[in-house]
Design an enzyme around this catalytic site. Structure first.
Site, mmCIF file in Angstrom:
data_model
loop_
_atom_site.group_PDB
_atom_site.id
_atom_site.type_symbol
_atom_site.label_atom_id
_atom_site.label_comp_id
_atom_site.label_asym_id
_atom_site.label_seq_id
_atom_site.Cartn_x
_atom_site.Cartn_y
_atom_site.Cartn_z
ATOM 1 N N CYS A 104 0.869 -1.178 0.000
ATOM 2 C CA CYS A 104 0.000 0.000 0.000
ATOM 3 C C CYS A 104 0.900 1.220 0.000
ATOM 4 O O CYS A 104 1.564 1.507 1.008
ATOM 5 C CB CYS A 104 -0.919 0.020 1.217
ATOM 6 S SG CYS A 104 -1.920 1.530 1.312
ATOM 7 N N MET A 319 -4.405 5.030 -5.461
ATOM 8 C CA MET A 319 -3.487 4.265 -4.640
ATOM 9 C C MET A 319 -2.061 4.766 -4.883
ATOM 10 O O MET A 319 -1.702 5.119 -6.008
ATOM 11 C CB MET A 319 -3.565 2.778 -4.973
ATOM 12 C CG MET A 319 -4.971 2.188 -4.837
ATOM 13 S SD MET A 319 -6.026 2.534 -6.245
ATOM 14 C CE MET A 319 -5.577 1.188 -7.330
#
Length: 397
Positions: A104, A319
């Site tokens: 992430c 993201m």
């Protein structure tokens, strides 16, 4: 009938970039959950509140979206030249597993601050005022991230005036460098930035169509397609995609067949077991639009439009790892992303996403006909939302 008490596990609830998750020190987890396996996954699923057939995460720490259903485990690094190991888990809302297949990028910005605040960095390296450099080993994909964390009066600075579209309030800027960001890969093109060997492929998705796609492995594996091929113009917000079941099914089918072409799975049906990777995103040339907050985004201020799917839904912003992929793909003439940005060469790209805009840079090199990314650079912010203990029923793992 006996009822086991709840366990008290030290934890920190943090926002990093446009995501948030529950952070743990490895040593604070129960012994049987400190190693990979069913016990660890069951514990962390219960922390988040998954699987939840109601889709609300009412009985856990999750936020019932892909951006807010995350767990992170931090440990002192065993890797030479690194400070901490960072392991990230994406927790599905309705399914009883955790996807450990990728990173992430947003939560990466919270790792350095967490490490400093928890005494995992040599105090001699933490300035009284200035930037503290934290070298992070991203354990999911075996890559290095360098975080430059602001420190004021010997403590992590969290407040500031850095604004990030997709985050309501300003905070302190954390600069991130993703070193050699191509994922290691698992198939024939493992480790290659373009695992199929091509800048553009014709991706045949049975029952859906043939799509010109750039499949890249930088930051995270991503399948990029033209927005126009999907009937979009690249200005779509979440409602336009997430409320359209047929569109979601089409995008997931493209993602699944892209996973096969990238060598990540042997069969498209296996892609459902790894919803975190690859991502699927669509791009388009610049166009004026209103962001999800109502803020105008002008075509003149961006290089291209980009929208990306996360865990089967359109992401509310972008993201961090997909931002790395956008920057890398935009820098290579001939890719779908580069074409949307108007062609040519570039080291920095500004793209429009549902919540606004983002600037990200990539350093690439071409050797023996093969492209590779040496570094990607972006800024995020991070903040502790709550710290203390999280409680979990003792019989939940």
């Amino acid at each position: 009938m006996s009822h086991p008490p709840q366990l008290r596990i030290p934890a920190t609830y943090m926002r990093g970039g446009t995501s948030k998750g529950v952070f743990f020190r490895l040593e604070d987890l129960p012994a049987r959950a400190q190693a990979p396996g069913p016990a660890r996954d069951a514990l962390l699923l219960r922390v988040i509140g998954s699987p939840d057939p109601y889709g609300k995460h009412t009985d856990g720490m999750g936020g019932a979206t892909s951006s807010t259903s995350k767990v992170v485990i931090i440990a002192k690094s065993a890797q030479p030249g690194h400070d901490v190991d960072y392991l990230y888990g994406q927790v599905p809302i309705n399914d009883a597993f955790i996807d450990w297949s990728g990173n992430c990028g947003n939560l990466s910005s919270a790792v350095g601050p967490f490490a400093i605040a928890n005494g995992m960095i040599d105090p001699a390296r933490v300035p009284e005022n200035g930037l503290c450099t934290v070298r992070i080993w991203q354990a999911n994909i075996g890559k290095t991230i360098v975080a430059h964390v602001p420190v004021t009066d010997g403590a992590v600075q969290e407040t500031g005036d850095f604004e990030l579209d997709g985050v309501t309030f300003p905070a302190a800027e954390v600069q991130l460098e993703f070193i050699d960001p191509a994922d290691e890969g698992e198939g024939e093109g493992g480790g290659a930035m373009f695992p199929t060997g091509n800048l553009v492929d014709d991706l045949d998705v049975p029952g859906v169509g043939i799509f010109r796609a750039t499949m890249i492995n930088a930051g995270v594996p991503v399948v990029f397609v033209d927005a126009a091929a999907l009937g979009y113009d690249g200005t779509e917000l979440q409602g336009a995609i997430n409320e359209d079941k047929a569109a979601l099914a089409k995008l997931e089918a493209i993602r699944a067949h892209g996973a096969v072409r990238m060598g990540l799975v042997a069969d498209a049906a296996q892609a459902a077991a790894r919803p975190l990777t690859p991502k699927i995103a669509f791009v388009a040339p610049p166009k004026d639009y209103l962001s999800s907050s109502g803020k105008p985004v002008r075509a003149a201020d961006i290089d291209l439009l980009a929208r990306a799917m996360s865990m089967g839904k359109l992401h509310h912003a972008m993201m961090g790892t997909a931002s790395v992929a956008i920057a890398a793909a935009a820098a290579v003439p001939g890719t779908v992303v580069n074409a949307a940005a108007g062609g040519g060469t570039r080291e920095v790209v500004v793209f429009g996403h549902p919540s606004g805009t983002l600037r990200v840079g990539a350093e690439l090199k071409l050797a023996d006909g093969q492209w590779s990314a040496t570094k990607a650079i972006m800024s995020r912010s991070a903040r502790v939302l709550m710290e203390g203990v999280v409680r979990v029923p003792g019989d939940s793992f």
